[in-house]
Design a protein around this motif. Structure first.
Motif, mmCIF file in Angstrom:
data_model
loop_
_atom_site.group_PDB
_atom_site.id
_atom_site.type_symbol
_atom_site.label_atom_id
_atom_site.label_comp_id
_atom_site.label_asym_id
_atom_site.label_seq_id
_atom_site.Cartn_x
_atom_site.Cartn_y
_atom_site.Cartn_z
ATOM 1 N N ASN A 66 0.800 -1.109 0.236
ATOM 2 C CA ASN A 66 -0.365 0.270 -0.069
ATOM 3 C C ASN A 66 1.079 1.388 0.084
ATOM 4 O O ASN A 66 1.491 1.396 1.246
ATOM 5 C CB ASN A 66 -1.135 0.221 1.005
ATOM 6 N N GLU A 67 1.226 1.825 -1.322
ATOM 7 C CA GLU A 67 2.105 3.258 -0.935
ATOM 8 C C GLU A 67 1.495 4.033 -0.617
ATOM 9 O O GLU A 67 2.397 4.598 0.219
ATOM 10 C CB GLU A 67 2.146 3.515 -3.210
ATOM 11 N N GLY A 68 0.787 4.168 0.237
ATOM 12 C CA GLY A 68 0.039 4.916 0.883
ATOM 13 C C GLY A 68 0.486 4.885 2.155
ATOM 14 O O GLY A 68 0.639 5.812 3.009
ATOM 15 N N ALA A 69 0.737 4.222 3.165
ATOM 16 C CA ALA A 69 1.308 3.217 4.108
ATOM 17 C C ALA A 69 2.410 3.562 4.474
ATOM 18 O O ALA A 69 3.574 3.593 5.390
ATOM 19 C CB ALA A 69 0.773 2.154 4.892
ATOM 20 N N ILE A 70 3.808 3.243 2.975
ATOM 21 C CA ILE A 70 4.927 3.594 3.171
ATOM 22 C C ILE A 70 5.495 4.576 3.748
ATOM 23 O O ILE A 70 6.132 4.324 4.994
ATOM 24 C CB ILE A 70 5.608 3.062 1.972
ATOM 25 N N GLY A 71 5.092 6.257 3.918
ATOM 26 C CA GLY A 71 5.840 7.088 4.249
ATOM 27 C C GLY A 71 5.471 6.832 5.920
ATOM 28 O O GLY A 71 5.988 7.125 7.071
ATOM 29 N N PRO A 72 4.032 6.921 6.383
ATOM 30 C CA PRO A 72 3.641 6.981 8.026
ATOM 31 C C PRO A 72 4.251 6.132 8.020
ATOM 32 O O PRO A 72 5.224 6.354 9.245
ATOM 33 C CB PRO A 72 1.964 6.960 7.412
ATOM 34 N N LEU A 73 4.438 4.712 8.008
ATOM 35 C CA LEU A 73 5.198 3.692 8.459
ATOM 36 C C LEU A 73 6.794 3.628 9.163
ATOM 37 O O LEU A 73 7.496 3.458 9.830
ATOM 38 C CB LEU A 73 5.068 2.263 8.338
ATOM 39 N N LEU A 74 6.995 3.917 7.913
ATOM 40 C CA LEU A 74 8.813 4.483 7.970
ATOM 41 C C LEU A 74 8.916 5.819 9.139
ATOM 42 O O LEU A 74 9.615 5.292 10.188
ATOM 43 C CB LEU A 74 9.390 4.666 6.794
ATOM 44 N N GLY A 75 7.927 6.886 9.530
ATOM 45 C CA GLY A 75 8.027 7.843 10.416
ATOM 46 C C GLY A 75 7.536 7.268 11.987
ATOM 47 O O GLY A 75 8.288 7.171 12.581
ATOM 48 N N LEU A 76 6.254 6.218 11.462
ATOM 49 C CA LEU A 76 5.991 5.683 13.160
ATOM 50 C C LEU A 76 7.091 4.728 13.270
ATOM 51 O O LEU A 76 7.708 4.327 14.768
ATOM 52 C CB LEU A 76 5.354 4.920 12.808
ATOM 53 N N LEU A 77 7.690 4.062 12.855
ATOM 54 C CA LEU A 77 8.700 2.694 13.289
ATOM 55 C C LEU A 77 9.881 3.590 13.689
ATOM 56 O O LEU A 77 10.516 3.687 14.959
ATOM 57 C CB LEU A 77 9.769 2.434 12.260
ATOM 58 N N ARG A 78 10.497 5.053 12.671
ATOM 59 C CA ARG A 78 11.686 5.581 13.595
ATOM 60 C C ARG A 78 10.751 6.695 15.341
ATOM 61 O O ARG A 78 11.939 6.464 16.143
ATOM 62 C CB ARG A 78 11.574 6.772 12.580
ATOM 63 N N ALA A 79 9.834 7.017 15.278
ATOM 64 C CA ALA A 79 9.238 7.701 16.072
ATOM 65 C C ALA A 79 9.086 6.953 17.299
ATOM 66 O O ALA A 79 8.996 7.095 18.658
ATOM 67 C CB ALA A 79 8.133 7.719 15.876
ATOM 68 N N GLY A 80 9.124 5.378 17.192
ATOM 69 C CA GLY A 80 9.404 4.037 17.936
ATOM 70 C C GLY A 80 10.657 3.973 18.666
ATOM 71 O O GLY A 80 10.685 2.722 19.300
ATOM 72 N N GLY A 81 12.029 4.538 18.107
ATOM 73 C CA GLY A 81 12.779 4.028 17.733
ATOM 74 C C GLY A 81 13.808 3.225 17.286
ATOM 75 O O GLY A 81 14.208 1.972 18.298
#
Length: 168
Positions: A66-81
């Protein structure tokens, strides 16, 4: 993270074939996986990631269709450490161009776009010709092998517990 739930309700062939193939290969390799549809928004990606990590906190990789989820996923992973690929790997199922626009550049499973374009034109022309001759056009299902392009977002899984133990 899969396509939006509506895609699966419509029984879209590409989504179902991707999921079936992934399930088959994971089982052959003895890998555990969980499939979660995602609407492709930040809020949906956050909720989906939260559910995945609540169920499986030691998740070491994500395959995102899901292309729309890629950017949010990467940001959320970073934010979660969690860093990519040191803590978790990310593979995108999408065209190559969007995968190259992220940091790190994503490993991608993509379709051969030039060949798909040519096939689409050939099939459209065959339909037009059949209709012009008064025939019912025949639909033809042609499956093309995907291409895997390995980039910076994948690595061997971390040792169990190593991520938490090595970080202050």
């Amino acid at each position: 993270m899969g396509c939006s739930s509506g895609v699966y309700r419509r029984h879209a062939g590409y989504a179902e074939r991707t999921l079936d193939g992934f399930r088959e290969r994971a089982e052959l390799r003895g890998l555990r996986f969980v499939h979660r549809p995602c609407e492709g928004t930040y809020d949906s990606a956050a909720a989906t990631l939260g559910r995945i990590l609540a169920d499986r906190p030691d998740t070491t990789g994500f395959v995102v269709q899901n292309e729309g989820a890629i950017g949010p996923l990467l940001g959320l992973l970073r934010a979660g450490g969690r860093t990519v690929p040191e803590d978790v790997s990310v593979v995108a199922v999408c065209p190559a161009a969007p995968a190259e626009q992220h940091a790190p550049r994503l490993t991608v499973v993509t379709a051969p776009s030039k060949e798909l374009g040519q096939l689409a034109v050939d099939q459209a022309m065959a339909r037009i010709a059949a209709m012009a001759e008064g025939h019912e056009p025949e639909d033809e299902l042609v499956l093309m092998p995907p291409e895997l392009v390995v980039r910076e977002s994948t690595a061997a899984p971390p040792r169990r517990g190593a991520r938490r133990a090595e970080r202050p």
